[in-house]
Every structure is written in C-alpha cells, then in structure tokens.
Design an enzyme around this catalytic site. Structure first.
Site, short mmCIF file in Angstrom:
data_model
loop_
_atom_site.label_atom_id
_atom_site.label_comp_id
_atom_site.label_asym_id
_atom_site.label_seq_id
_atom_site.Cartn_x
_atom_site.Cartn_y
_atom_site.Cartn_z
N HIS A 43 1.80 1.30 5.98
CA HIS A 43 2.44 2.26 6.87
C HIS A 43 3.83 1.81 7.33
O HIS A 43 4.80 2.57 7.28
CB HIS A 43 1.52 2.52 8.07
CG HIS A 43 2.00 3.58 8.97
ND1 HIS A 43 2.77 3.32 10.08
CD2 HIS A 43 1.85 4.92 8.92
CE1 HIS A 43 3.06 4.45 10.68
NE2 HIS A 43 2.52 5.44 10.00
N HIS A 47 -3.53 -4.23 8.07
CA HIS A 47 -3.60 -3.05 8.93
C HIS A 47 -2.66 -3.21 10.12
O HIS A 47 -2.83 -4.09 10.95
CB HIS A 47 -5.00 -2.72 9.45
CG HIS A 47 -5.07 -1.29 9.92
ND1 HIS A 47 -5.40 -0.24 9.09
CD2 HIS A 47 -4.77 -0.74 11.12
CE1 HIS A 47 -5.32 0.88 9.76
NE2 HIS A 47 -4.93 0.62 10.99
N GLY A 48 -1.69 -2.31 10.15
CA GLY A 48 -0.77 -2.25 11.28
C GLY A 48 0.31 -3.32 11.29
O GLY A 48 1.06 -3.41 12.26
N ASN A 104 0.86 -1.19 0.00
CA ASN A 104 0.00 0.00 0.00
C ASN A 104 0.90 1.24 0.00
O ASN A 104 1.71 1.43 0.92
CB ASN A 104 -0.89 -0.04 1.26
CG ASN A 104 -1.81 1.14 1.35
OD1 ASN A 104 -1.42 2.27 1.08
ND2 ASN A 104 -3.05 0.91 1.75
N HIS A 130 0.94 6.28 1.86
CA HIS A 130 1.65 7.26 2.68
C HIS A 130 2.83 7.91 1.97
O HIS A 130 3.39 8.89 2.48
CB HIS A 130 2.00 6.66 4.04
CG HIS A 130 0.75 6.38 4.82
ND1 HIS A 130 -0.20 7.35 5.05
CD2 HIS A 130 0.25 5.24 5.35
CE1 HIS A 130 -1.22 6.82 5.70
NE2 HIS A 130 -0.97 5.54 5.89
N HIS A 181 -4.64 11.64 0.59
CA HIS A 181 -3.33 11.19 0.09
C HIS A 181 -3.39 10.87 -1.41
O HIS A 181 -2.99 11.69 -2.22
CB HIS A 181 -2.71 10.07 0.96
CG HIS A 181 -3.64 9.03 1.49
ND1 HIS A 181 -4.46 8.27 0.70
CD2 HIS A 181 -3.87 8.62 2.77
CE1 HIS A 181 -5.14 7.43 1.44
NE2 HIS A 181 -4.83 7.62 2.72
N GLU A 238 -8.76 0.44 -2.77
CA GLU A 238 -9.58 0.55 -1.55
C GLU A 238 -10.51 1.73 -1.71
O GLU A 238 -10.08 2.82 -2.11
CB GLU A 238 -8.69 0.75 -0.33
CG GLU A 238 -7.83 -0.47 -0.03
CD GLU A 238 -6.90 -0.25 1.15
OE1 GLU A 238 -6.18 -1.19 1.48
OE2 GLU A 238 -6.91 0.87 1.71
N ARG A 261 3.62 18.96 1.13
CA ARG A 261 4.16 20.16 0.51
C ARG A 261 3.40 20.58 -0.75
O ARG A 261 3.79 21.53 -1.42
CB ARG A 261 5.64 19.92 0.14
CG ARG A 261 6.57 19.91 1.34
CD ARG A 261 6.76 21.33 1.85
NE ARG A 261 7.43 21.35 3.13
CZ ARG A 261 8.75 21.48 3.29
NH1 ARG A 261 9.54 21.56 2.24
NH2 ARG A 261 9.26 21.51 4.49
N ARG A 288 -9.40 8.13 -1.08
CA ARG A 288 -10.36 8.56 -0.05
C ARG A 288 -11.27 9.65 -0.60
O ARG A 288 -10.88 10.40 -1.50
CB ARG A 288 -9.61 9.09 1.19
CG ARG A 288 -8.80 8.03 1.90
CD ARG A 288 -8.26 8.58 3.21
NE ARG A 288 -9.31 8.73 4.18
CZ ARG A 288 -9.57 7.86 5.16
NH1 ARG A 288 -8.80 6.81 5.33
NH2 ARG A 288 -10.56 8.05 6.00
N1 PXP Z 1 -5.82 -3.07 4.29
C1 PXP Z 1 -6.76 -2.11 4.26
C2 PXP Z 1 -8.13 -2.48 3.83
C3 PXP Z 1 -6.45 -0.78 4.61
O1 PXP Z 1 -7.40 0.16 4.57
C4 PXP Z 1 -5.12 -0.47 4.96
C5 PXP Z 1 -4.75 0.94 5.29
O2 PXP Z 1 -5.32 1.32 6.43
C6 PXP Z 1 -4.18 -1.50 4.98
C7 PXP Z 1 -4.55 -2.80 4.64
C8 PXP Z 1 -2.75 -1.24 5.34
O3 PXP Z 1 -2.64 -0.83 6.65
P1 PXP Z 1 -1.23 -0.26 7.15
O4 PXP Z 1 -0.98 0.99 6.38
O5 PXP Z 1 -1.43 -0.05 8.59
O6 PXP Z 1 -0.20 -1.32 6.83
#
Ligand code: PXP
Length: 245
Positions: free
Chosen positions: A219, A196-197, A10, A13, A53, A76, A21, A48
């Site tokens: 992230h 996620h995370g 992903n 970020h 972003h 997403e 900037r 989004r």
């Molecule tokens: N999967 C989904 C559906 C997400 O929305 C996200 C981002 O929040 C991620 C995976 C990746 O999460 P992270 O950026 O915490 O690795």
C-alpha cells in the site's frame, strides 16, 4: 555477512485502481515488471476470493513474468480448496496463507492457526508436496508461532499492522513482541518475514530484528508511486532498509 533482507513488492493496489474503472489500466503486471527492474526481490499478489483487485488472469501473467525474470512470486491466498487448486496449477515460489473472513482472523488481524490446525495442515502439506514454500501470515505470539510450526509451515510472516498503528511506549512493547516471536520462530527452524502497513520508517525499524529475512510491502509503495513513481519509491525503500541494516 548475512544476506540483505529481501523486499517483496505487493502490487494489489495497482489492480484496485484499474478495477475502479473496469478497464485494463493501470496494469499490475506492468507494475510488477517495473518493480523487478527497480530492485524488488520478488512480487507478492493476493488473489482474493471476491477478486476485488488481482484477477486469475493477473496471476497467470505474473507467474509467467516472474518465471521469465527468475524472481519469486509470493501468492497470498485464503485457506480454501479453490485457492489451493489455483496455487497447485501455477506453482508459485511461495504461498502465504492469509485470513479473508472474520472468523479466520485473530483479534489483531493475522491468521488464526492455533485451534485451526486440522483445517490448515492439509493445505500446507499439499502446497509443500508440490514444492511451494508455505508461509503463514500470523500475529507475533508464541501460540501462533508454535501452531505454524506444528502444521508444517516453512515461513511465518508477522503482521506488522499493529506496530505501525501504535506509537511511543505501546509501539516499543509491540516491537518486543515481534522480536520475541521472531526468536522463537527461528528456534523452531522457521524463516521470518514481516509485512502490513510498513512505510520507509517502520520498514527501517524492522531491520533491527536480525531474524527478519523479508519484508512484503504494498500500500505505501503504490501510494508513494503516485508522487514519485514506482521505481523511485522502491529505490527509497531499499535505501531505507539498507541504511538501517
Ligand atoms: N503481507 C501480507 C500477508 C498481506 O496480506 C499484505 C497486504 O495486506 C501485505 C504484506 C502488505 O501490506 P501493505 O499493503 O499494508 O503494505
């Protein structure tokens, strides 16, 4: 032998830093190109509603990049008419429906599918009809898994944020919840993803759930890239996943 678990990277970020900037650097499309060259199996990006972003132009460029590279783009998106129209225009490999507003979120953070089938089902159906794989980002509960199946999803992506935040016995309990939900999902014919995370350790932990076919990680990898570069961060993630398989 089972196929290796796919790693979706992903790149949201990278766009967060660029947008700080308001210019063009760093370019998330360049990051996606590097990620694919470093062994990412696909690219994930979240357009989004507030475009905080990733932008519409990024999605356009990422669609071209992934098509040329022959790798999947996982878009997403919120469950809205605007996002549905964008998905139907670009026809990514997959669309992962995610919550963006408070009222769409379950207590822990996944999309509330149970109880909202009437709203989600037509969107899932329109995406499927267009040949886009439908994934739902949900909490690992039986109710959400059954509802995801009922609305016609092909994939469930389990929200691992809670697992990543917990420790000790609480984490072990959450692992069992993920395992049970994965077993239930596969029993219903759904493919299981997780995200996620996740970091090197928690991604490796997910390899103990045999039903998991894909991780989506953003992230941590983009953060690590500051210190070791994106290709090295991806190589290390791949190695952590493979060593745990
Ligand atoms: N999967 C989904 C559906 C997400 O929305 C996200 C981002 O929040 C991620 C995976 C990746 O999460 P992270 O950026 O915490 O690795």
């Amino acid at each position: 032998m089972a196929e290796r678990v796919r790693l979706g990277v992903n790149i949201d970020h990278v766009a967060t830093v660029r947008n700080a900037r308001g210019g063009v650097h760093p370019d998330p499309v360049r990051a996606a190109e590097q990620a694919l060259a470093a062994g990412a199996d696909g690219i994930t990006a979240h357009l989004r509603e507030d475009r905080r972003h990733i932008t519409d132009r990024d999605i356009e460029a990422l669609s071209v990049l992934c098509a040329e590279a022959g790798r999947p783009l996982n878009l997403e998106m919120a469950v809205t008419d605007e996002m549905l129209a964008i998905a139907l225009r670009h026809r990514p490999h997959a669309a992962c429906l995610v919550p963006e507003r408070r009222e769409e979120v379950t207590t822990e953070g996944g999309l509330a599918v149970a109880g909202h089938e009437a709203r989600i089902s037509p969107v899932a159906s329109a995406l499927s009809t267009a040949g886009i794989r439908v994934s739902l980002f949900i909490e690992p509960t039986p109710e959400q898994v059954d509802a995801a199946h009922a609305v016609g999803a092909q994939v469930v992506e389990f929200h691992t944020g809670r697992y990543c935040h917990l420790s000790g016995d609480d984490r072990a309990v959450e692992f069992e919840r993920l395992q049970a939900a994965a077993t239930r999902a596969v029993g219903l014919g759904l493919e299981v993803h997780a995200g996620h995370g996740l970091d090197y350790q928690t991604a490796a932990d997910m390899m103990a759930i045999a039903e998991v076919r894909e991780l989506n990680i953003g992230h941590f990898l983009i953060g690590e890239a500051v210190f070791v570069g994106l290709p090295t961060a991806i190589h290390r993630m791949r190695a952590a996943m493979d060593a745990a398989t």
